[in-house]
Design a protein around this motif. Structure first.
Motif, short mmCIF file in Angstrom:
data_model
loop_
_atom_site.label_atom_id
_atom_site.label_comp_id
_atom_site.label_asym_id
_atom_site.label_seq_id
_atom_site.Cartn_x
_atom_site.Cartn_y
_atom_site.Cartn_z
N PRO A 357 0.71 -1.29 0.32
CA PRO A 357 0.03 -0.06 -0.19
C PRO A 357 0.99 1.38 0.01
O PRO A 357 1.75 1.58 0.26
N SER A 359 0.82 4.25 1.59
CA SER A 359 1.04 3.86 3.19
C SER A 359 2.63 3.25 3.45
O SER A 359 3.17 4.19 4.44
N ALA A 360 3.03 2.25 2.75
CA ALA A 360 4.13 2.14 3.14
C ALA A 360 5.18 3.02 3.08
O ALA A 360 6.12 3.39 3.94
N GLY A 361 5.19 3.40 1.72
CA GLY A 361 6.11 4.50 1.14
C GLY A 361 6.36 5.31 1.73
O GLY A 361 6.86 6.30 1.96
N ASP A 362 4.75 5.83 2.29
CA ASP A 362 4.65 7.21 3.26
C ASP A 362 5.58 7.76 4.49
O ASP A 362 6.04 8.64 4.53
N TYR A 363 5.17 6.15 4.81
CA TYR A 363 6.22 6.19 6.16
C TYR A 363 7.76 5.09 5.90
O TYR A 363 8.49 6.07 6.70
N ALA A 364 7.82 4.59 5.44
CA ALA A 364 8.76 4.01 6.71
C ALA A 364 9.51 2.68 5.70
O ALA A 364 10.29 1.80 6.00
N SER A 365 8.98 2.57 4.39
CA SER A 365 9.43 1.05 3.43
C SER A 365 10.94 1.64 3.20
O SER A 365 11.88 1.48 2.35
#
Lengths: 433, 433
Positions: A357, A359-365
């Motif tokens: 998703p 969101s993963a790249g938005d925060y932490a991947s």
């Protein structure tokens, strides 16, 4: 009224109108923003304090955040937040540090050495908006590549709340990534301060970061004046999801919703060759999950109403439309996602498969979340190490090396009618002619 | 009147006024250029032909250059010119092809793969000015990295002469670097055509190349409208020479002169800690070499009158001024040139030692000659492979990989108040909670 619009096998004209998210016309703001910029240029800190009183309703004595304020923020931050920042920091750093590529000198011909040297931009400034969401994640996304690239002078401006305070999560994250020069100033006045400098704030060469229309137009104005450069023209968040029948309607709906909570003007598309039955499931899920949301419901509702499901005849056609759109975020939720990913030519960041998703790249991947919107992905990349460096070319030529090039340069410069160019070669070699 | 101005140990204010080459105020041209752009947008080829008749005094039937015209140009080109193009091509290609850096996927944590993929900009357009100097060298400098980067669609616009012809050296060079779609159109109308497309000319995503004020402002307008991106804001040519007593006054004078023939507004500086005696020798050489010039004397005279010799107390001080100026071209003509070169932080391209004149890089050593002017070298690089590519980030995460990131994302997205972001993670893992 329906929660999302559905287009079934739209015509070419509709394709174009779907792709076309015209730039918000914010030129009428120019007349409001220009005097703010000029007042900051002319009156410095006094103008900043006046505007902070007017727009942020805060009376600021010291524009710069003090050591005590950092320490106070530190105490307000929970251990689980600190731990999460540590994980996100490590991943983002790991991804970005692989983006440094040193180049070695090349001997082009005997005695002719050329090379590029990577040099960080000397001083950069970040703008982090205030308001209800403290965007510490953007502090990570700018601060980590900024530091890795070797930028020595990084400053950050962000508006204070009514009590003259900055959200502790921003202060904590900034110090964590090594940014300690933080100024309590927002809006167009912050951009002007970073461009021209004031008594408290030194000017920078490049300004990064998101903001409202005032901030966006202020960035445009100072960059058009040639004073500084800016990262990417920023616009509302965008997502396109390409899904086939293997995509889970529940997941797809959650991704559409997650983009919708950013902004009432978010640009949200689901592009699919799937049948009506699958689409109904997505719509049902959207409604169900919408009712579950207990924050930002008004924003979500507004942006969902403008969002679209586009039904096309094949995945190939879906990808053609997507490359025409050049979305900021693209989720490919299909069988053989990697195969389809290979065919993407225009997008900011691509998320492959059921478990990737946005969101993963938005925060932490590890990838950066500062990405091109408005179709700018056709010609711009997102923020990376590249955004913080310049490459200077160097050459060192021996007399022999110059002699070998001289005939070529003589002929070409004569053809362009630039005889002094020719002369600068021959005067160095005259003993040889 | 003296041929060049001399400043001995100038004050800080003078430093600032020396560094400051204010952007030419060309905003008054906006009202002239905007209707040209809009007419081309609305009326396509008809508008192009009308403007070509008006401004280039040429009646054009076919806007696109034909195979026959290429062949005719080929026959007009001398063998020694062809040989020189071949050498320059080989060197420029050799230098630029080392600028491609593929990146491999990174496993950020178990099951979390992220990478960047390099993708050439799909379609680009070059503008090559007409007039007395046929700038085929710029065709090399844009065409070679454009092709190497993998751009599939490259077009070129250049104004015709009164007979409706393009200079054969431009046609020859363009075809040599693989550009065969050439259009006989110049000025703001050419920029508009490449931005919006017409019946004959397809629109592009990025426009490169130098031009007069009309072209420059047209590039600014279409890029501000968000239609295309552009290379670097272009300004008059610039040179700074840093010289010590080992520098040959004859060579130094020839380098100052070679820059002066570009434009009456060329920005030309010699920065040195040398004594009056050496400076007089440079001035004497300037006069002598000026009298030798039998072309462009008026341009040279005008730009030389505005050029400056700055005498400072040490090479260290010279370099501080130069880094403040961020010149397009910098010649370091000193003992230990490489040592001083290491200290350069702001410049477009640097030429080290006695035998590295700017003319070498202008044509044939391999480096690119499309470089930042106006101090933009503080935050921009010259044209390179980087100018023709974008980097798209990708990620592919397994269920397990997402689970490992989920706590971090949950905590961070909650802190930013983005609960639908959190939901898009948890809905994928609900069986696990």
């Amino acid at each position: 009224m329906d929660m999302i619009q559905v287009y079934i096998h739209p015509t070419c004209e509709i394709w174009n109108s779907i792709s076309n998210r015209t730039l918000q016309n914010i030129s009428h703001l120019k007349n409001l923003v220009t005097p703010i910029i000029d007042n900051v240029k002319n009156y410095g800190d006094v103008a900043l304090k006046t505007y902070t009183r007017k727009y942020d309703h805060a009376d600021i004595k010291h524009i710069q955040v003090t050591e005590e304020e950092f320490n106070k923020a530190d105490m307000q931050i929970s251990n689980c937040f600190k731990k999460s920042i540590e994980i996100a920091y490590r991943n983002i750093k790991y991804f970005h540090e692989k983006q440094m590529h040193e180049e070695t000198p090349i001997e082009i011909s005997k005695g002719v050495f050329c090379w590029r040297k990577i040099i960080p931009i000397e001083k950069v400034g970040f703008y982090i908006p205030g308001g209800s969401s403290p965007l510490f994640s953007t502090v990570l996304m700018l601060g980590i590549p900024g530091n890795l690239s070797g930028c020595k002078n990084i400053i950050l401006c962000t508006p204070p709340n009514k009590n003259g305070e900055i959200h502790p999560s921003i202060l904590y994250t900034a110090r964590y990534v090594g940014i300690t020069r933080i100024y309590k100033v927002g809006g167009a006045q912050a951009i002007a301060a970073m461009a021209y400098g004031t008594e408290s704030i030194s000017s920078v060469y490049k300004i990064f970061g998101p903001g409202n229309s005032y901030v966006t137009i202020a960035k445009q104005i100072v960059s058009q004046r040639g004073i500084v450069s800016i990262d990417i023209p920023a616009g509302p968040s965008e997502i396109a999801i390409m899904a086939d029948e293997t995509a889970n309607p529940e997941f797809v709906a959650s991704d559409l919703l997650s983009q919708s909570e950013h902004d009432p003007d978010s640009y949200i598309l689901l592009v699919t060759p799937n049948n009506q039955f699958w689409i109904e499931k997505v719509k049902k899920e959207l409604k169900k999950q919408f009712l579950d949301i207990d924050k930002k419901q008004d924003i979500v509702e507004k942006s969902l109403k403008k969002s679209k499901i586009i039904v096309l005849s094949s995945l190939d056609e879906c990808l053609t439309l997507i490359n025409q759109i050049a979305p900021e975020h693209l989720i490919i939720n299909c069988k053989n996602a990697s195969y389809w990913g290979e065919k993407v030519t225009n997008a900011g960041s691509v998320f492959l498969g059921n478990y990737s998703p946005v969101s993963a790249g938005d925060y932490a991947s590890g990838t950066n979340h500062v990405l091109p919107t408005y179709g700018y992905a056709k010609f711009y990349s997102g923020v990376s190490i590249d955004s913080f460096i310049k490459k200077i070319t160097f050459q060192k030529i021996s007399k022999k090396g110059l002699k070998n090039l001289s005939e070529c340069i003589n002929i070409l410069s004569s053809e362009e009618g630039l005889l002094a160019h020719k002369k600068s070669i021959n005067i160095r070699l005259k003993n040889e002619f």
